[in-house]
Design a protein around this motif. Structure first.
Motif, PDB file in Angstrom:
ATOM      1  N   GLY A 315       0.799  -1.207   0.000  1.00  0.00           N
ATOM      2  CA  GLY A 315       0.000   0.000   0.000  1.00  0.00           C
ATOM      3  C   GLY A 315       0.835   1.262   0.000  1.00  0.00           C
ATOM      4  N   LEU A 316       0.138   2.407   0.056  1.00  0.00           N
ATOM      5  CA  LEU A 316       0.770   3.711   0.081  1.00  0.00           C
ATOM      6  C   LEU A 316       0.263   4.502   1.275  1.00  0.00           C
ATOM      7  N   GLU A 317       1.110   5.400   1.763  1.00  0.00           N
ATOM      8  CA  GLU A 317       0.744   6.283   2.862  1.00  0.00           C
ATOM      9  C   GLU A 317       0.806   7.727   2.374  1.00  0.00           C
ATOM     10  N   PHE A 318      -0.244   8.493   2.652  1.00  0.00           N
ATOM     11  CA  PHE A 318      -0.319   9.881   2.207  1.00  0.00           C
ATOM     12  C   PHE A 318       0.759  10.729   2.883  1.00  0.00           C
ATOM     13  N   VAL A 319       1.393  11.608   2.095  1.00  0.00           N
ATOM     14  CA  VAL A 319       2.446  12.468   2.627  1.00  0.00           C
ATOM     15  C   VAL A 319       2.091  13.946   2.500  1.00  0.00           C
ATOM     16  N   GLN A 320       1.744  14.388   1.291  1.00  0.00           N
ATOM     17  CA  GLN A 320       1.624  15.828   1.082  1.00  0.00           C
ATOM     18  C   GLN A 320       0.877  16.097  -0.219  1.00  0.00           C
ATOM     19  N   GLU A 321       0.291  17.305  -0.313  1.00  0.00           N
ATOM     20  CA  GLU A 321      -0.354  17.732  -1.556  1.00  0.00           C
ATOM     21  C   GLU A 321       0.071  19.154  -1.916  1.00  0.00           C
ATOM     22  N   ARG A 322      -0.129  19.493  -3.179  1.00  0.00           N
ATOM     23  CA  ARG A 322       0.126  20.853  -3.635  1.00  0.00           C
ATOM     24  C   ARG A 322      -0.686  21.120  -4.893  1.00  0.00           C
ATOM     25  N   TYR A 323      -0.792  22.385  -5.236  1.00  0.00           N
ATOM     26  CA  TYR A 323      -1.495  22.768  -6.461  1.00  0.00           C
ATOM     27  C   TYR A 323      -0.547  23.568  -7.334  1.00  0.00           C
ATOM     28  N   ASP A 324      -0.356  23.130  -8.572  1.00  0.00           N
ATOM     29  CA  ASP A 324       0.473  23.830  -9.545  1.00  0.00           C
ATOM     30  C   ASP A 324      -0.427  24.485 -10.585  1.00  0.00           C
ATOM     31  N   ASN A 325      -0.287  25.782 -10.767  1.00  0.00           N
ATOM     32  CA  ASN A 325      -0.997  26.491 -11.823  1.00  0.00           C
ATOM     33  C   ASN A 325       0.030  26.911 -12.872  1.00  0.00           C
ATOM     34  N   TYR A 326       0.196  26.062 -13.882  1.00  0.00           N
ATOM     35  CA  TYR A 326       1.198  26.325 -14.909  1.00  0.00           C
ATOM     36  C   TYR A 326       0.792  27.487 -15.810  1.00  0.00           C
ATOM     37  N   GLU A 327      -0.506  27.717 -15.944  1.00  0.00           N
ATOM     38  CA  GLU A 327      -0.990  28.802 -16.791  1.00  0.00           C
ATOM     39  C   GLU A 327      -0.464  30.154 -16.317  1.00  0.00           C
ATOM     40  N   TYR A 328      -0.444  30.333 -14.990  1.00  0.00           N
ATOM     41  CA  TYR A 328      -0.027  31.615 -14.429  1.00  0.00           C
ATOM     42  C   TYR A 328       1.244  31.508 -13.585  1.00  0.00           C
TER      43      TYR A 328
END
Length: 407
Positions: A315-328
């Motif tokens: 299985g996998l264990e959650f570590v981190q999230e992020r949001y990338d806005n390449y448009e801007y």
């Protein structure tokens, strides 16, 4: 809207993990480049054309490095000649301020694809590891890998094989460098991973494993996959924009696949490579997450990049999230340890709100405003600016502000 800039999945190969350090920092400073260039020109044929590696760390017209650890530099250059179908290699040795030819050797192709200098024989000296391709063929699939051993007497080829990708690392911590090659058939009928060790003065085949041949391309690289376990992480391109990620382990005798490669484990609807996202020394598997409310948005989905560590089993264990806005051109690292976050946005994605899906509260927002419209900044907090845009928020929280980054 997320833009994916992909020419070929080969671009994944350009980046990788540097595992081995050489003694380049310990040697005396090199002589002026003009002297080296003059020496090279005087020792290669008049019709020679110098060739450079396409990818990797060593992509210059020549490489200066101390191969044998004696404190003296060697210069390594590759070239082709008219009417010949293979690459030549030349090693020059610096002695008393002069560059003299040491030996030439032949490559396995008419173009140089990649070049490395790593001690794979475990004798304290660096080997020349060169990947060659043929200009008439697909440079990704049809390559030849050669390992050349350098000593006081001569350069000799100790290993040659066809390959698509390679990984070089001590995977099981036994002090022996493992050379793992991957060969993906151009017709996608077979895909094999094979591991070799240098034993009794030769590169010895240890084991092989069959992998999914239906992939478009692969990016394998090594590193820690748990706190005490190294492995090979493989991001596989499966279709125009989708990927999946597998992990291979080596115990000194057998190559083992952590997940079933045929089942497209850790599938990604869009491209997101694996990396050590939180700088803890362990590679995380990246899997884009579709925010709640965008299940049917398809091309207009503002994916949230989720990263997971292998749990050491299945299985996998959650570590981190992020949001990338390449448009801007910006990124926002989520500080929240849960995944109860979705996105609300206007049509052009200049206004982004991160919303808690449990209670509907606003967690953070980001507004992208044209420089010419700075009058709209009233009541907002500026995060950053470029020549084109001002980035701001309505949330007065300096800790959250620090999670905003320009790309």
């Amino acid at each position: 809207m997320r833009k994916i800039y992909v020419i070929l999945f080969v671009s994944f190969l350009i980046s990788g993990c540097e595992v081995f350090k050489t003694n380049e920092s310990l040697i005396t400073p090199p002589k002026p480049a003009s002297l080296i260039n003059e020496a090279i020109k005087s020792y290669i044929p008049s019709d020679a054309l110098i060739v450079e590696a396409v990818i990797g760390k060593y992509t210059n017209s020549y490489t200066l490095i101390d191969l044998d650890g004696d404190g003296l530099l060697e210069a390594i250059v590759f070239y082709t000649r008219d009417q010949e179908t293979y690459v030549h290699g030349l090693v020059l040795k610096e002695m008393y301020g002069e560059w003299n030819p040491f030996q030439t050797f032949e490559g396995d192709g008419d173009a140089l694809f990649e070049l490395d200098f790593i001690d794979v024989t475990n004798d304290g000296r660096l080997e020349i590891i060169a990947g060659f391709s043929f200009t008439k063929d697909n440079a990704y699939f049809n390559k030849g890998l050669s390992v050349y051993q350098y000593n006081e007497d001569k350069i000799r080829s100790i290993f040659n094989t066809s390959y698509t990708n390679k990984v070089i690392d001590d995977l099981n911590g036994d002090g022996l460098v493992d050379l793992t090659t991957f060969l993906l058939d151009e017709n996608h009928t077979s895909h094999e991973g094979s591991v070799y060790n240098y034993v009794n003065h030769e590169m010895k085949f240890i084991d092989t494993i069959s992998l999914n041949p239906k992939i478009f391309a692969a990016n394998p690289f090594s590193g820690y996959v748990t706190k005490g376990q190294k492995g090979i992480v493989i991001d596989n391109a499966y279709g125009a924009h989708s990927l999946y990620t597998n992990i291979l382990l080596f115990d000194g005798l057998k190559l083992k696949s952590v997940f079933n490669d045929e089942e497209l484990p850790n599938y990604k609807a869009t491209m997101l490579d694996s990396r050590d996202i939180n700088h803890d020394g362990i590679i995380e598997i990246g899997i884009p997450r579709i925010p709640a409310g965008y299940e049917d948005a398809h091309a207009y989905t503002p994916y949230i990049d989720s990263f997971y560590q292998w749990d050491g089993e299945m299985g996998l264990e959650f570590v981190q999230e992020r949001y990338d806005n390449y448009e801007y051109g910006y990124r926002f690292d989520f500080p929240w340890s849960h995944q109860n976050v979705t996105i609300e946005s206007n049509l052009d994605f200049k206004e982004i709100k991160f919303i808690n899906t449990v209670d509907g509260s606003l967690l953070f927002d980001i507004y992208v405003i044209q420089i010419s419209e700075e009058d709209r900044l009233e009541g907002m907090i500026e995060l950053a600016r470029t020549d084109t845009y001002v980035y701001c928020t309505t949330v007065d929280n300096k800790s959250l502000h620090r999670n905003f980054h320009l790309l």
